[in-house]
Every structure is written in structure tokens, then in C-alpha cells.
Design a protein around this motif. Structure first.
Motif, PDB file in Angstrom:
ATOM      1  N   PHE A  93      31.625  10.177 -18.909  1.00  0.00           N
ATOM      2  CA  PHE A  93      30.548  11.048 -18.463  1.00  0.00           C
ATOM      3  C   PHE A  93      30.714  12.465 -18.991  1.00  0.00           C
ATOM      4  O   PHE A  93      31.028  13.374 -18.257  1.00  0.00           O
ATOM      5  N   GLY A  94      30.548  12.595 -20.269  1.00  0.00           N
ATOM      6  CA  GLY A  94      30.593  13.914 -20.876  1.00  0.00           C
ATOM      7  C   GLY A  94      29.175  14.367 -21.177  1.00  0.00           C
ATOM      8  O   GLY A  94      28.245  13.967 -20.505  1.00  0.00           O
ATOM      9  N   VAL A 154      33.330  -7.674 -13.637  1.00  0.00           N
ATOM     10  CA  VAL A 154      32.854  -6.979 -14.833  1.00  0.00           C
ATOM     11  C   VAL A 154      32.420  -5.579 -14.436  1.00  0.00           C
ATOM     12  O   VAL A 154      31.912  -5.359 -13.339  1.00  0.00           O
ATOM     13  N   GLN A 155      32.640  -4.653 -15.322  1.00  0.00           N
ATOM     14  CA  GLN A 155      32.347  -3.253 -15.032  1.00  0.00           C
ATOM     15  C   GLN A 155      32.052  -2.568 -16.361  1.00  0.00           C
ATOM     16  O   GLN A 155      32.729  -2.833 -17.340  1.00  0.00           O
ATOM     17  N   ALA A 156      31.027  -1.746 -16.406  1.00  0.00           N
ATOM     18  CA  ALA A 156      30.714  -0.980 -17.620  1.00  0.00           C
ATOM     19  C   ALA A 156      30.292   0.417 -17.220  1.00  0.00           C
ATOM     20  O   ALA A 156      29.532   0.583 -16.271  1.00  0.00           O
ATOM     21  N   PHE A 157      30.811   1.402 -17.936  1.00  0.00           N
ATOM     22  CA  PHE A 157      30.438   2.783 -17.618  1.00  0.00           C
ATOM     23  C   PHE A 157      30.677   3.685 -18.815  1.00  0.00           C
ATOM     24  O   PHE A 157      31.571   3.448 -19.602  1.00  0.00           O
ATOM     25  N   ALA A 187      29.485  -6.389 -20.899  1.00  0.00           N
ATOM     26  CA  ALA A 187      29.870  -6.758 -19.533  1.00  0.00           C
ATOM     27  C   ALA A 187      28.900  -7.804 -18.975  1.00  0.00           C
ATOM     28  O   ALA A 187      29.313  -8.768 -18.320  1.00  0.00           O
ATOM     29  N   TYR A 230      42.303   3.958 -20.083  1.00  0.00           N
ATOM     30  CA  TYR A 230      43.235   4.743 -20.899  1.00  0.00           C
ATOM     31  C   TYR A 230      44.037   3.855 -21.867  1.00  0.00           C
ATOM     32  O   TYR A 230      44.606   4.351 -22.821  1.00  0.00           O
ATOM     33  N   HIS A 231      44.103   2.562 -21.554  1.00  0.00           N
ATOM     34  CA  HIS A 231      44.897   1.658 -22.395  1.00  0.00           C
ATOM     35  C   HIS A 231      44.083   0.420 -22.766  1.00  0.00           C
ATOM     36  O   HIS A 231      44.301  -0.664 -22.231  1.00  0.00           O
ATOM     37  N   ARG A 255      38.825  -3.562  -9.307  1.00  0.00           N
ATOM     38  CA  ARG A 255      38.943  -2.522  -8.284  1.00  0.00           C
ATOM     39  C   ARG A 255      39.174  -1.138  -8.877  1.00  0.00           C
ATOM     40  O   ARG A 255      39.075  -0.144  -8.180  1.00  0.00           O
ATOM     41  N   LEU A 256      39.534  -1.094 -10.144  1.00  0.00           N
ATOM     42  CA  LEU A 256      39.774   0.205 -10.772  1.00  0.00           C
ATOM     43  C   LEU A 256      38.470   0.980 -10.885  1.00  0.00           C
ATOM     44  O   LEU A 256      37.416   0.406 -11.175  1.00  0.00           O
ATOM     45  N   ARG A 257      38.548   2.281 -10.656  1.00  0.00           N
ATOM     46  CA  ARG A 257      37.378   3.148 -10.805  1.00  0.00           C
ATOM     47  C   ARG A 257      37.672   4.276 -11.794  1.00  0.00           C
ATOM     48  O   ARG A 257      36.818   5.115 -12.044  1.00  0.00           O
ATOM     49  N   SER A 258      38.894   4.330 -12.295  1.00  0.00           N
ATOM     50  CA  SER A 258      39.261   5.376 -13.257  1.00  0.00           C
ATOM     51  C   SER A 258      38.846   4.938 -14.659  1.00  0.00           C
ATOM     52  O   SER A 258      38.438   3.801 -14.877  1.00  0.00           O
ATOM     53  N   ARG A 259      38.947   5.877 -15.581  1.00  0.00           N
ATOM     54  CA  ARG A 259      38.590   5.566 -16.965  1.00  0.00           C
ATOM     55  C   ARG A 259      39.591   4.590 -17.569  1.00  0.00           C
ATOM     56  O   ARG A 259      40.676   4.413 -17.053  1.00  0.00           O
ATOM     57  N   ASN A 284      27.244  -2.048 -21.621  1.00  0.00           N
ATOM     58  CA  ASN A 284      26.520  -2.753 -20.560  1.00  0.00           C
ATOM     59  C   ASN A 284      26.243  -4.206 -20.952  1.00  0.00           C
ATOM     60  O   ASN A 284      26.391  -5.114 -20.135  1.00  0.00           O
TER      61      ASN A 284
END
Lengths: 390, 186
Positions: free
Chosen positions: B39-40, B33-36, B22, B66-67, B60-64, B19
Motif C-alpha cells: 500500500f504505497g 488464499v490472500q492477495a493484497f 489467488a 518478506y520471504h 492468518r498472517l496479515r503482514s507483508r 488477485n
């Protein structure tokens, strides 16, 4: 204008505060809890002048909210998943009473077989309750939609409750920047609520009494008319907001790169945002693909889909399932475009139960259709594991 | 777009670190900017991951993620249980809280590896949370050293905003010390 950098739920709570609700009834459930906790903090700190009711269940939340709204005050609440399901009876009560309640539902999978991640089956299974349903993709859109939702719900021609939906965690718990309006700006756009009917002990009359079959059908017809009015007013209020504050997220459907598109993806909430990246990538590879981001499911945007669908192939991506039928957006879209010239509809179920859906997944689904490897009459299950023949 | 993945254990501040990173990028003028968190099961002691995306325009990405371009390893024990190099882009950077040399890590031939003794810096400054050294603030200093997308000045400022007064100042100084002491293999 100030920029807030926080999770979707906190941005939502900020918007609610600026709308000055007078009663908030709440029962916590992950992942919406952050919203009602933040509103509780605001009330405790004197930053929000509202009656805050901690009640014993979601059913009671909606009962208390209906009662408060019947007194002619602005009301708000939030829920998710099982909590929304538990409200079901009172959701009908709210809409049949024509109460302009605004509620946020953070879309979360239903259990058992617990997954607390995003799945839109919770709100989709409430789509016949007479609530307007709007789906958001960004923190900014949540902020702007909350303010517009009160104006819509309270409009004389609508007088129906509004459910604002967005994705568990991938939006609710993701930090994103959002520009925040001042209290003066919000007050000017959203005047104080003037109820068209209210319970008033100084002027006692009966509401919600027995009307039998003599008028019950006409009552549903007037609700239907309210939804029809909302079809016009949702884009109108969005444009008014744009003219006032310079931000617009689309009307019933946000159209993205549709100009010469031959294929149009239909998606909502988190997937609706991710799909823009997929569209850009597919365009770079020479495929004429666009996106219709479904912002509103009730009222269903039939006319827009018929216009968009003419001569095009639509690919509905559903993160919900009506078991025994398929994805809701797929089926309702097929129904809407029936007879539209040159329009085919394909459907994929993707991200059910909260599985991550990446832009690569979305490109993969689009390419299956483009390459003639999909059947429009069969709903595709994307990224499905082997279930051992069961 | 810069993508960052933090590896830590619940309670070490990997989510707060994401957080703050970002927030610092936003302060530096990045609009996207995006921070998350991943969610485990987030609880004290459990392995956790968190993610950051930094771009000039809306993300615009909302997926995790991966790269990732950068991986930050807060807890060196993570190296024993998790392949921290999974999915890292070519030329990617792995920043580790460690007293070892960058070349001591077997993946240092494939990636840029940066090390900093974040735990040592925190202990020497008495930055303890429930008896555990704060790792996130010095690790953010190391991140500022390894990317031009976020400045040390902004990292220090968001730390001061997060924890007002003396504690914030001490954490900001820890970030600065880590920035200066970060060692890189190439």
C-alpha cells in the motif's frame, strides 16, 4: 452457501446489503470508501432498496443517520480516522438517544503527519461515547459480525449503537475468501427492525428534551445497563449464529491455545490474527504461550480478563496510544485484573501509525517478557527508531 | 504455504495479477488464499508490488510478504531500480518478462530463473491497454508453469471471469502461450 473472494470492504458491503438497511448516509474517506461506493452501486443497480444520502461531512453523516434511526428505520454508515473524529459530538447523540445504528470504522491513523495505514487510536479515542466496539480479524468475521451487530444493537435490553472496527488495508483492502449467507437465511436470523421508540407525527411527543439533573444520571445508568446486557448478549448471539450457520469467532475474547498457557498475549484485529502464528511458533519452541484476541473493547471484558489472568502473565499489544498514559488495552487490563492472584500485566506499543507488525515482532515482544527483560510498569515501544534524544 | 511477490509499475496490472492468482488457487481447492497490494503510492508508472499467499488452510498472517517463494517481475526496468531477489527463500523462483535467456541474469546461479516474453506475446495478440501491452495475464501463465499450487486451467478460467467475452478469451490464450514458452535455467 456461496464463497465470495474479495477485499474486506466488499465483503462488509455484502453483509450490509443482506441486512436490508433503509437509510445509508455517507461521506467518503480512505480506506473505508470502498464500502460506501459499493453500497451506492447496489442502490443504483436496484440490488438494495435504501435511501442513500450523500451529505457534506461526517458530522452530517451521523446527524442524518441519527435522524433516520429516530424515525424507526434500520441505518448503516461507515467511516475512518479523521472522519470518525469529526463525528464525535453526534456519536454521543446516537447513544444517548439509544439509536441502534451500525457503523463500520476502518481503523486508520490520525494526522497530521499523514499516515493512512492502520492504527486503532481513532476508535479508542471514542470509547467513552457509549458505542459498543467490536474488532474483526478476517473478512469472514466482518461478514458474520455485521449481521450479529444489528441484532445486538436492536435488542430491547441493549438499544445502543455498534461500531465494527477492522484494520486499514491489511484487512480492508486484502482479498480473502468468505462464505456468504442467502437473503432467506439472513432474514430468518435478523427479522425486520421494530423500533421501541420513534418520531411519529401522528402521535406527537417530545424526545431528547431538557431533563436536568433530576433524571440525567439515571439516563446514563440505563445506558450502562444496556452495555452490561451487551456483555451477556454478544456471546449469546454469537452462539446462536454458530448453531444456525456453524461459524463462531469468539465472544468478547477469542481464546486461542490458553489451556496450559503461562503467558497470554492480548491483541486485536490484524495483529490478533498474526499473533496466532506467533503463538504456534512459540509453542513449537516449548514456550507455554496463548492468545486472548480482544473482539470487544466496549463493553470491556473485565470478568473474562480476571478469569484468563489468574496465575498468568498478560502481555497487551496496543496499536493505539493515549499520549501521556500509554496503550488503552494495557491500562484497562491492568485496572480489570487488579488484585487477581498471580497476574502480571506487561504492555507494548506496536505498529503505531501503521508500521507492519510481523509474527516475528510478536514473538520478540513475548520473549522479552518471558526472558525477564521487560518491566511491567513501563510501556515498551517496539521497533522504535532513534529520535535524537527528543 | 506459497508466498508470491509481484513487481510492476502502476497500470501494468500487478495488483490484478495477484488477485487472479489467488482466485485461481481458490478454484483449485486451496482454502487459504490472500492477495493484497503493497500500500504505497499507487499511480500509473510508479513502481508497485503486490503479494499472494496460498495455503491448504486459513492464512492468518496479515503482514507483508518478506520471504517469497516466487517473485514475478512484470517490468524488466524494475531490475535496474529494485533488488527483486530481496528476501527470496532458498531455492526460490524468479520469473521475468524478458527476451533474454535465464542465465543472462547474474542471480541465476543462486535462484531458479524463468523467463517469458510476455510483452511480445501480448503485442502479437494485440492485447493493449491504453497502448501498453497487458503483462499480467501472460505472466500468470508462467506462474502456473512454475508451481504445482495453481493450475493453468484455473488461471485461464479466472481470466475469462474477470474479462467476459473475446477479450477474456484472448487473455486466457496469452496465458496458455506464455505457459508453453516459459524457459527455465534449471
Amino acid at each position: 452457501m456461496t464463497t465470495m473472494f474479495d477485499v474486506g470492504n466488499k465483503v462488509a458491503a455484502k453483509a450490509v446489503q443482506l441486512c436490508r438497511p433503509e437509510v445509508i448516509a455517507a461521506y467518503p474517506i480512505t480506506p473505508q470508501t470502498v464500502i460506501v461506493e459499493e453500497l451506492a452501486r447496489m442502490v443504483q443497480a436496484g440490488e438494495l432498496s435504501a435511501e442513500y444520502l450523500c451529505v457534506e461531512s461526517e458530522h452530517s453523516v451521523m446527524a442524518a443517520t441519527c435522524a433516520a434511526a429516530s424515525m424507526g428505520v434500520r441505518t448503516f454508515t461507515a467511516t475512518s480516522s479523521q472522519g470518525l473524529a469529526f463525528m464525535h459530538e453526534m456519536l454521543h447523540w446516537a447513544s444517548l438517544s439509544r439509536l441502534p445504528i451500525v457503523m463500520i470504522n476502518v481503523n486508520r491513523a490520525l494526522g497530521p503527519g499523514w499516515s493512512i495505514w492502520v492504527d486503532e487510536t481513532d476508535s479508542m479515542s471514542q470509547r467513552d461515547t457509549g458505542w459498543i466496539q467490536i474488532y474483526c480479524s478476517t473478512a469472514q468475521e466482518i461478514f458474520d459480525t455485521v449481521i450479529q451487530a444489528f441484532k445486538l444493537a436492536e435488542h430491547r435490553d441493549v438499544q445502543l449503537p455498534v461500531m465494527i472496527n477492522y484494520s486499514a488495508f491489511t484487512i480492508s483492502h486484502t482479498m480473502m475468501p468468505a462464505d456468504i449467507l442467502s437473503q432467506e437465511d439472513v432474514d430468518a436470523f435478523l427479522p425486520a427492525f421494530e423500533a421501541y421508540w420513534r418520531l411519529d407525527w401522528r402521535n406527537p411527543v417530545t424526545f431528547g428534551n431538557v431533563i436536568s439533573d433530576e433524571y440525567a444520571m439515571e439516563k446514563r445508568y440505563t445506558m450502562y445497563r444496556g452495555m452490561e446486557a451487551a456483555k451477556q448478549l454478544i456471546p449469546e448471539i454469537a452462539r446462536e449464529y454458530e448453531q444456525t450457520f456453524g461459524r463462531y469467532h469468539g465472544g468478547l475474547i477469542e481464546e486461542y491455545r490458553l489451556d496450559d498457557a503461562e503467558y497470554v498475549l492480548l491483541a486485536m484485529a490484524a495483529i490478533g490474527s498474526e499473533a496466532k502464528v506467533a503463538v504456534d511458533n512459540l509453542r513449537d519452541k516449548g514456550y507455554k504461550v496463548g492468545l486472548g484476541r480482544m473482539r470487544v473493547i466496549r463493553p470491556f471484558p473485565d470478568e473474562e480478563l480476571r478469569r484468563i489472568g489468574k496465575g498468568r502473565t498478560l502481555i497487551a499489544l496496543d496499536r493505539n496510544i493515549s499520549v501521556g498514559s500509554g496503550g488503552v488495552v494495557y491500562h484497562e487490563t491492568r485496572s480489570a485484573v487488579l488484585g487477581v492472584e498471580g497476574c502480571k500485566v506487561y504492555g507494548y506499543l506496536a505498529g503505531i501509525g501503521g508500521r507492519d507488525v510481523t509474527y516475528e515482532d510478536i514473538e520478540g515482544m513475548a520473549l522479552k517478557v518471558i526472558n525477564g527483560e521487560a518491566d511491567p510498569d513501563v510501556v515498551g515501544w517496539w521497533d522504535l527508531k532513534d529520535t535524537g534524544g527528543k | 504455504m506459497l508466498e508470491v511477490r509481484f513487481h510492476g509499475r502502476g497500470g501494468q496490472g500487478a495488483v490484478t495479477a495477484a488477485n487472479l492468482l489467488a482466485g485461481a488457487a481458490l478454484r483449485d481447492g486451496k482454502k487459504g488464499v490472500q492477495a493484497f497490494p503493497h500500500f504505497g503510492g499507487e499511480r500509473r508508472g510508479a513502481p508497485v508490488a503486490s503479494f499472494v499467499r496460498i495455503a491448504d488452510d486459513e492464512v492468518r498472517l496479515r503482514s507483508r510478504v518478506y520471504h517469497p517463494d516466487i517473485v514475478v517481475v512484470m517490468d524488466r526496468q524494475t531490475l535496474e531500480s529494485t533488488d527483486v531477489t530481496a528476501g527470496v527463500k532458498e531455492g526460490g523462483i524468479i520469473i521475468i518478462n524478458s527476451r533474454k535467456k535465464p542465465t543472462d541474469f547474474d542471480f541465476s546461479d543462486r535462484f531458479r530463473v524463468a523467463v517469458v516474453d510476455a510483452a511480445g506475446i501480448s503485442i502479437s495478440r494485440n492485447l493493449l491497454v491504453s497502448g501498453i501491452p497487458a503483462l499480467n495475464t501472460p505472466m500468470l501463465g508462467a506462474v502456473a508453469r512454475m508451481t504445482e499450487d495453481v493450475s493453468l486451467e484455473s488461471i485461464m478460467e479466472v481470466i475469462r471471469q474477470q474479462w467476459k467475452g473475446k477479450i477474456g478469451e484472448a487473455n486466457a490464450e496469452a496465458a496458455k502461450e506464455a505457459y508453453e514458452k516459459t524457459e527455465v535455467n534449471r
